[in-house]
Motif scaffolding. Structure first.
Motif, mmCIF file in Angstrom:
data_model
loop_
_atom_site.group_PDB
_atom_site.id
_atom_site.type_symbol
_atom_site.label_atom_id
_atom_site.label_comp_id
_atom_site.label_asym_id
_atom_site.label_seq_id
_atom_site.Cartn_x
_atom_site.Cartn_y
_atom_site.Cartn_z
ATOM 1 N N GLY A 70 0.785 -1.220 0.000
ATOM 2 C CA GLY A 70 0.000 0.000 0.000
ATOM 3 C C GLY A 70 0.817 1.270 0.000
ATOM 4 N N VAL A 71 2.143 1.163 -0.100
ATOM 5 C CA VAL A 71 3.024 2.342 -0.116
ATOM 6 C C VAL A 71 3.792 2.330 -1.436
ATOM 7 C CG1 VAL A 71 4.919 3.552 1.023
ATOM 8 C CG2 VAL A 71 3.262 2.245 2.379
ATOM 9 N N THR A 72 3.708 3.423 -2.192
ATOM 10 C CA THR A 72 4.350 3.479 -3.505
ATOM 11 C C THR A 72 5.193 4.735 -3.621
ATOM 12 O OG1 THR A 72 2.507 2.283 -4.501
ATOM 13 C CG2 THR A 72 3.986 3.428 -5.986
ATOM 14 N N PHE A 73 6.422 4.541 -4.088
ATOM 15 C CA PHE A 73 7.367 5.646 -4.290
ATOM 16 C C PHE A 73 7.319 6.072 -5.761
ATOM 17 C CE2 PHE A 73 11.720 6.689 -5.774
ATOM 18 C CZ PHE A 73 11.883 7.903 -5.114
ATOM 19 N N PHE A 74 7.130 7.374 -6.000
ATOM 20 C CA PHE A 74 7.105 7.916 -7.352
ATOM 21 C C PHE A 74 8.320 8.823 -7.522
ATOM 22 C CE2 PHE A 74 2.778 6.707 -6.489
ATOM 23 C CZ PHE A 74 2.377 6.109 -7.676
ATOM 24 N N ALA A 75 9.293 8.343 -8.303
ATOM 25 C CA ALA A 75 10.549 9.071 -8.471
ATOM 26 C C ALA A 75 10.355 10.289 -9.365
ATOM 27 C CB ALA A 75 11.609 8.148 -9.077
ATOM 28 N N GLU A 76 11.207 11.274 -9.167
ATOM 29 C CA GLU A 76 11.101 12.489 -9.970
ATOM 30 C C GLU A 76 11.493 12.250 -11.415
ATOM 31 O OE1 GLU A 76 13.954 15.567 -9.247
ATOM 32 O OE2 GLU A 76 15.263 14.220 -8.132
ATOM 33 N N ASP A 77 12.331 11.231 -11.683
ATOM 34 C CA ASP A 77 12.758 10.941 -13.050
ATOM 35 C C ASP A 77 12.131 9.647 -13.558
ATOM 36 O OD1 ASP A 77 14.107 9.265 -11.374
ATOM 37 O OD2 ASP A 77 16.062 9.493 -12.333
ATOM 38 N N ALA A 78 10.913 9.329 -13.085
ATOM 39 C CA ALA A 78 10.234 8.110 -13.532
ATOM 40 C C ALA A 78 10.086 8.128 -15.049
ATOM 41 C CB ALA A 78 8.867 7.988 -12.863
ATOM 42 N N HIS A 79 10.050 6.951 -15.634
ATOM 43 C CA HIS A 79 10.104 6.814 -17.093
ATOM 44 C C HIS A 79 8.740 7.038 -17.724
ATOM 45 C CE1 HIS A 79 12.011 5.570 -20.801
ATOM 46 N NE2 HIS A 79 11.007 4.734 -21.038
ATOM 47 N N LEU A 80 8.731 7.743 -18.845
ATOM 48 C CA LEU A 80 7.554 7.828 -19.712
ATOM 49 C C LEU A 80 7.834 6.998 -20.954
ATOM 50 C CD1 LEU A 80 6.424 11.589 -19.570
ATOM 51 C CD2 LEU A 80 5.436 9.615 -18.397
ATOM 52 N N PHE A 81 6.942 6.077 -21.260
ATOM 53 C CA PHE A 81 7.163 5.149 -22.354
ATOM 54 C C PHE A 81 6.678 5.738 -23.676
ATOM 55 C CE2 PHE A 81 6.862 2.697 -18.496
ATOM 56 C CZ PHE A 81 7.918 1.814 -18.610
ATOM 57 N N GLY A 82 7.256 5.247 -24.758
ATOM 58 C CA GLY A 82 6.892 5.701 -26.090
ATOM 59 C C GLY A 82 5.592 5.083 -26.557
ATOM 60 N N THR A 83 4.536 5.294 -25.804
ATOM 61 C CA THR A 83 3.212 4.776 -26.153
ATOM 62 C C THR A 83 2.184 5.850 -25.812
ATOM 63 O OG1 THR A 83 1.675 2.935 -25.797
ATOM 64 C CG2 THR A 83 2.945 3.677 -23.891
ATOM 65 N N SER A 84 0.910 5.484 -25.799
ATOM 66 C CA SER A 84 -0.128 6.497 -25.581
ATOM 67 C C SER A 84 -0.109 7.020 -24.142
ATOM 68 C CB SER A 84 -1.508 5.908 -25.890
ATOM 69 O OG SER A 84 -1.853 4.922 -24.936
ATOM 70 N N ILE A 85 -0.732 8.182 -23.958
ATOM 71 C CA ILE A 85 -0.845 8.770 -22.618
ATOM 72 C C ILE A 85 -1.610 7.813 -21.707
ATOM 73 C CG2 ILE A 85 -1.801 10.695 -21.304
ATOM 74 C CD1 ILE A 85 -1.402 12.434 -23.803
ATOM 75 N N LEU A 86 -2.668 7.207 -22.246
ATOM 76 C CA LEU A 86 -3.484 6.287 -21.451
ATOM 77 C C LEU A 86 -2.651 5.110 -20.961
ATOM 78 C CD1 LEU A 86 -6.214 5.382 -20.352
ATOM 79 C CD2 LEU A 86 -6.688 4.318 -22.580
ATOM 80 N N GLU A 87 -1.840 4.531 -21.837
ATOM 81 C CA GLU A 87 -1.019 3.387 -21.435
ATOM 82 C C GLU A 87 0.067 3.807 -20.453
ATOM 83 O OE1 GLU A 87 -1.674 0.277 -22.047
ATOM 84 O OE2 GLU A 87 -3.441 0.942 -23.144
ATOM 85 N N ASN A 88 0.559 5.034 -20.563
ATOM 86 C CA ASN A 88 1.537 5.523 -19.592
ATOM 87 C C ASN A 88 0.916 5.647 -18.215
ATOM 88 O OD1 ASN A 88 4.434 6.413 -20.315
ATOM 89 N ND2 ASN A 88 3.263 6.934 -22.160
ATOM 90 N N LEU A 89 -0.353 6.024 -18.152
ATOM 91 C CA LEU A 89 -1.028 6.108 -16.861
ATOM 92 C C LEU A 89 -1.375 4.717 -16.328
ATOM 93 C CD1 LEU A 89 -3.419 9.156 -17.426
ATOM 94 C CD2 LEU A 89 -1.203 9.111 -16.274
ATOM 95 N N ARG A 90 -1.647 3.783 -17.228
ATOM 96 C CA ARG A 90 -1.977 2.430 -16.800
ATOM 97 C C ARG A 90 -0.796 1.682 -16.198
ATOM 98 N NH1 ARG A 90 -5.964 0.586 -21.837
ATOM 99 N NH2 ARG A 90 -7.890 1.376 -20.891
ATOM 100 N N VAL A 91 0.382 2.275 -16.270
ATOM 101 C CA VAL A 91 1.525 1.700 -15.554
ATOM 102 C C VAL A 91 1.206 1.593 -14.067
ATOM 103 C CG1 VAL A 91 3.909 2.151 -14.848
ATOM 104 C CG2 VAL A 91 3.236 2.449 -17.236
#
Length: 562
Positions: free
Chosen positions: A409-430
């Motif tokens: 239940g604890v998630t770390f979101f890094a400042e340089d987390a990766h954005l993938f070369g796919t749609s915005i929706l799929e990037n959020l579905r990560v």
């Protein structure tokens, strides 16, 4: 060598049964070729005697069957071998990722960065304690280990384990077949196979060893410098160091290409041993056959025309199994080097051998604070403030359990987390795989990307073809924040979510994140935010201050009067 092979087998988690199946298909494929050569040779010589056609029907049918089985078995061998290799690479990557997740790499990296910023490290980090090898491991080095190095290690299944086993089995079978006709010819074939299957690979490995080390060192240097340029080109240009960094990368690439050319040239000389061995074997078999051929000439009790044909043609097919062994030796050399680099990930000194770092050092007088890491303090909205290099990110990663066991239940979101070369929706579905289109649009508008979303031709289905490079720094930060908001985690650990935003926008976003009533994040969820600048009118109920010594002060605030 044997120890390294065992270590590769363990790291790859190879299944003996699956490897045996791959070897069996390989033996059947090349064995069909060997049998086809022998049977075709017999058929050619027997047909020359013009017997009744029915006497040849079985042989003709067998030739067709062997020709078909050769191609089919080769296809199945490739499927089985690559199945083993891909499973093994997945296992190896899982092991490496788990090792990284349970190591103190981030603390060592922070320590090195702080030492360099403080001027204690000269060129190459000479001022940093040599024991801190994790600190010298740059992102490019890590990328090479979890990428190219594991690929090289997986290649040992396809190009070493299976081919060597097949070559040994087929070589013994070929020598045994020729021995039934002529022991002398069998001895010549065995010697030629030894040169092609043992001497040539050994020469190839020796010739390529030094070149391989140079190639890997320079290629790793090029990868590291290239990533530095890609990630920090604007900062390097402002500092006047972009051209120098590009020059270093180009020099490393040039050295790597030169080393590869040298290795290819030497390997070519080693590969020439195989054609030479084939020629000697064929010539030796022909001379033995001519000397022994009967019935009126040659040795007493000479051989038949069919036996002579088999004696000369079979050795040509026998070398097919050992022809790949020089390349196997080169692959083995590469894989051993990759293994040693990967094993270094699990050999960091125990904590008792580490020199004290700021995160591990004492904090002075009693009551002055806590040593990093401390337990996650109480509160629904927590702000973590402090100077660069003080250990704020390390603190968040510790709270997420990235140094030991991940917290549920604890998630770390890094400042340089990766954005993938796919749609915005799929990037959020990560963050949440069942996210709907409407939920994605709502999250984007919540973090202030509504106006930008309206300008996109395909909305949330618009592809970020270049990943993070397809958006601005501020848009990337808001996309990562949207990913955090839609995640199912109860506790969000956000590292610098307002970087690259204007001062006014950043302050307002911080106020909303630290205010349970703002509607940005549900009040029931805990939010922890790392920031350099905390607005004076924020509504965080807990503030953790980290100073440059690694000391933490926890301040509980009452919001009843606000």
């Amino acid at each position: 060598m044997i120890a390294d092979l065992r270590a590769m087998w363990r790291l790859l988690g190879l299944s003996p049964w699956r490897v045996a199946v791959a070897v069996a298909w390989g033996v059947l494929a090349l064995g069909s070729g060997l049998g086809l050569a022998a049977l075709a040779a017999w058929l050619i010589a027997r047909a020359w005697e013009m017997p009744p056609v029915l006497h040849l029907s079985v042989a003709v049918t067998a030739v067709r069957a062997l020709g078909i089985s050769r191609g089919l078995a080769r296809y199945l061998e490739r499927l089985a071998t690559h199945d083993v290799a891909l499973r093994a690479m997945t296992t190896a990557r899982t092991t490496v990722y788990r090792t990284l997740a349970h190591s103190d790499i981030w603390r060592w990296r922070d320590r090195t960065a702080e030492a360099i910023e403080g001027g204690s490290a000269g060129p190459g980090g000479a001022g940093v304690d040599s024991s801190a090898r994790w600190g010298d491991l740059r992102r490019g080095d890590l990328l090479a280990r979890v990428g190219a190095d594991i690929d090289d290690l997986g290649a040992v299944v396809v190009r070493v384990f299976v081919p060597v086993a097949v070559a040994v089995i087929l070589s013994v079978a070929a020598v045994g077949l020729i021995a039934t006709i002529s022991v002398t010819a069998a001895a010549v074939l065995a010697a030629a196979l030894a040169v092609s299957g043992v001497a040539a690979p050994w020469l190839s490995a020796v010739a390529g060893r030094d070149a391989e080390r140079a190639v890997r060192r320079d290629r790793g240097e090029f990868t590291a410098e290239a990533l530095t340029v890609l990630d920090h080109a604007p900062e390097l240009r402002v500092a006047g160091r972009l051209d120098a960094t590009l020059a270093v990368a180009e020099q490393a690439s040039t050295r790597a290409v030169a080393a590869e050319d040298s290795a290819a040239s030497r390997s070519a000389w080693a590969a020439a041993a195989t054609p030479l061995s084939i020629g000697i074997s064929a010539l030796g078999a022909l001379l033995v056959g001519i000397a022994a051929y009967g019935p009126t000439g040659g040795l007493p009790g000479g051989m038949t025309p069919m036996a002579l044909t088999i004696l000369v043609l079979v050795p040509l097919s026998a070398f097919e199994s050992v022809a790949t062994l020089p390349a196997a030796a080169t692959t083995l050399t590469t894989s051993r080097a990759a293994l040693h680099r990967l094993r270094s990930l699990a050999t960091t000194p125990p904590p008792s051998q580490h020199s004290p770092t700021r995160a591990d050092s004492s904090v002075g007088a009693p009551g002055a604070g806590h040593r990093l890491p401390l337990a996650l303090p109480a509160g629904q909205r927590i702000a973590v403030v402090g100077a660069s290099g003080a250990g704020k990110t390390t603190l968040l990663m510790s709270w997420a359990g990235l140094f030991d066991t991940p917290r549920a239940g604890v998630t770390f979101f890094a400042e340089d987390a990766h954005l993938f070369g796919t749609s915005i929706l799929e990037n959020l579905r990560v963050a949440r795989g069942d996210l709907t289109e409407d939920e994605a649009e709502s999250a984007l508008r919540t973090v202030g990307l509504g106006a930008w979303l309206e300008t996109l031709p395909q909305g949330v289905h618009t592809a970020l073809t270049a990943g993070a490079a397809a958006v601005s720094g501020g848009q990337r930060r808001r996309l990562l924040l949207a990913r955090a908001i839609i995640s199912p985690a109860d506790t969000l650990l956000l590292d610098e979510p307002t970087e690259h935003l204007s001062a006014a926008e950043g302050e307002q976003l911080l106020r909303d994140l630290l205010d349970s009533d703002s509607g940005l994040v549900a009040p029931r969820r805990r939010v922890v935010v790392v920031t350099h600048q905390l607005p004076a009118d924020h509504r965080a109920d807990t503030v953790v201050t980290v100073d440059r010594t690694g000391a933490c002060r926890v301040e509980r605030r009452s919001l009843s009067g606000q």
